[in-house]
Design an enzyme around this catalytic site. Structure first.
Site, PDB file in Angstrom:
ATOM      1  N   TYR A 149       0.863  -1.180   0.000  1.00 31.47           N
ATOM      2  CA  TYR A 149       0.000   0.000   0.000  1.00 31.47           C
ATOM      3  C   TYR A 149       0.902   1.233   0.000  1.00 31.47           C
ATOM      4  O   TYR A 149       1.550   1.539   0.997  1.00 31.47           O
ATOM      5  CB  TYR A 149      -0.893  -0.031   1.230  1.00 31.47           C
ATOM      6  N   LYS A 177      -1.465  -1.370  -4.019  1.00 29.79           N
ATOM      7  CA  LYS A 177      -2.556  -0.402  -3.976  1.00 29.79           C
ATOM      8  C   LYS A 177      -1.908   0.964  -4.135  1.00 29.79           C
ATOM      9  O   LYS A 177      -1.157   1.419  -3.273  1.00 29.79           O
ATOM     10  CB  LYS A 177      -3.348  -0.480  -2.676  1.00 29.79           C
TER      11      LYS A 177
END
Length: 321
Positions: A149, A177
């Site tokens: 992330y 992400k």
């Protein structure tokens, strides 16, 4: 025979964490306790009615900083029980403490998660080498695929392209992400690795898909899942003009939900509460949306659903007044 145009073909997107994921809020009861029944109801709505094939739990939108380890596990077990047979369930396990992240990763694996979302450590602002070791350690802790992330606006530490290239060699690090707001970096890593890229910012859903991204993890999908799915549906069907139209139709909702200083958790919960779906209050230090903000959010949702024009994207079919 290979033609010149074969070398120009779009990178084939692989979606190990699903394609259209909602960054699901964590429902609470009126008195602020975890609402597992509400979580199951909302998850079922997003998957069966909304068309999402994946959910991400205990991320920023899921109020991970203010939910306990036990609550995270209970939430995950409830959602896996409700929709785990028909949607990919990814559990957020990233913290600023490597040992704590490892413990959360192992707990999530036991609870039935299909994958892990691991954010870069926040606040302490470690070096790129320290971040690399942290993420590898968490990835080594379970047999689950890992999505990195990258959200430097919240953590204070971006994943550099060089770091992403190194981490891509890990057998269980499979995806990113992407909330880095750096399409050049994303394109460089996409071109050089097999990492699956997911748009973590709703305004990047179509641009990243066009570069070979795997899909999205959408905050706006809490309130308008079919409108979000429709962007990728159109693009994957080869209708790029329609995909662009649907991405642009989302702009009012995206701006209202994530384009201001108000956190997406607050705006998404305000919309879900207005729509009669499980959400409940936010936990401090967040503050609930007031009446004026809620009114602006509802207007934005109506505008987006009106702009989609097609009944199949209008979920709910009408926004209550």
């Amino acid at each position: 025979m290979t033609s010149v145009t074969d070398h120009l073909a779009p990178r084939r997107a692989v979606s190990p964490f699903g394609r259209t994921a909602t960054a699901m809020i964590t429902p609470f009861t009126a008195d602020g306790e975890l609402d597992t029944d509400g979580a199951q109801q909302l998850a079922t709505h997003l998957v069966d009615d909304g068309g999402c094939d994946a959910l991400v739990l205990s991320g920023t939108t899921g109020e991970a900083p203010t939910t306990s380890d036990a609550e995270k596990e209970a939430l995950l077990r409830a959602v896996v029980e409700a929709v785990g047979d028909r949607a990919r369930i990814t559990a957020g396990v990233g913290t600023s403490d490597t040992r704590h992240s490892v413990a959360l990763a192992r707990s999530a694996e036991r609870a039935g998660a299909h994958g892990l979302l691991v954010v870069t450590p926040y606040y302490s602002r470690p070096t790129q080498e320290a971040v690399t070791q942290h993420l590898r350690t968490v990835a080594d802790a379970t047999g689950l695929p890992v999505m990195l992330y990258d959200i430097p606006g919240r953590t204070g530490t971006a994943l550099s392209a060089a770091t992403l290239l190194r981490l891509a060699a890990h057998p269980r690090i499979a995806a990113v992400k992407d909330c880095g707001n750096d399409l050049l970096k994303s394109a460089k890593v996409l071109a050089a690795t097999g990492l699956a890229y997911y748009a973590g910012c709703d305004e990047q859903i179509l641009p990243l898909r066009a570069l070979g991204g795997a899909g999205c993890i959408s905050t706006a999908a809490n309130a308008a899942p079919r409108a979000v799915c429709a962007v990728l549906d159109a693009y994957d069907a080869g209708d790029t003009a329609e995909a662009a139209r649907r991405q642009l139709a989302l702009v009012p909702l995206i701006e209202a939900v994530t384009g201001t200083e108000t956190p997406g958790t607050v705006t998404a919960k305000a919309l879900l509460n207005h729509l009669g779906l499980p959400a409940g209050p936010v936990r401090g230090p967040l503050l609930a949306a007031d009446a004026a903000l809620t009114s602006r959010l509802v207007d934005a949702l109506r505008t987006t659903l009106d702009r989609t024009a097609d009944a199949d994207t209008a979920v709910p079919a009408a926004v209550p007044g």
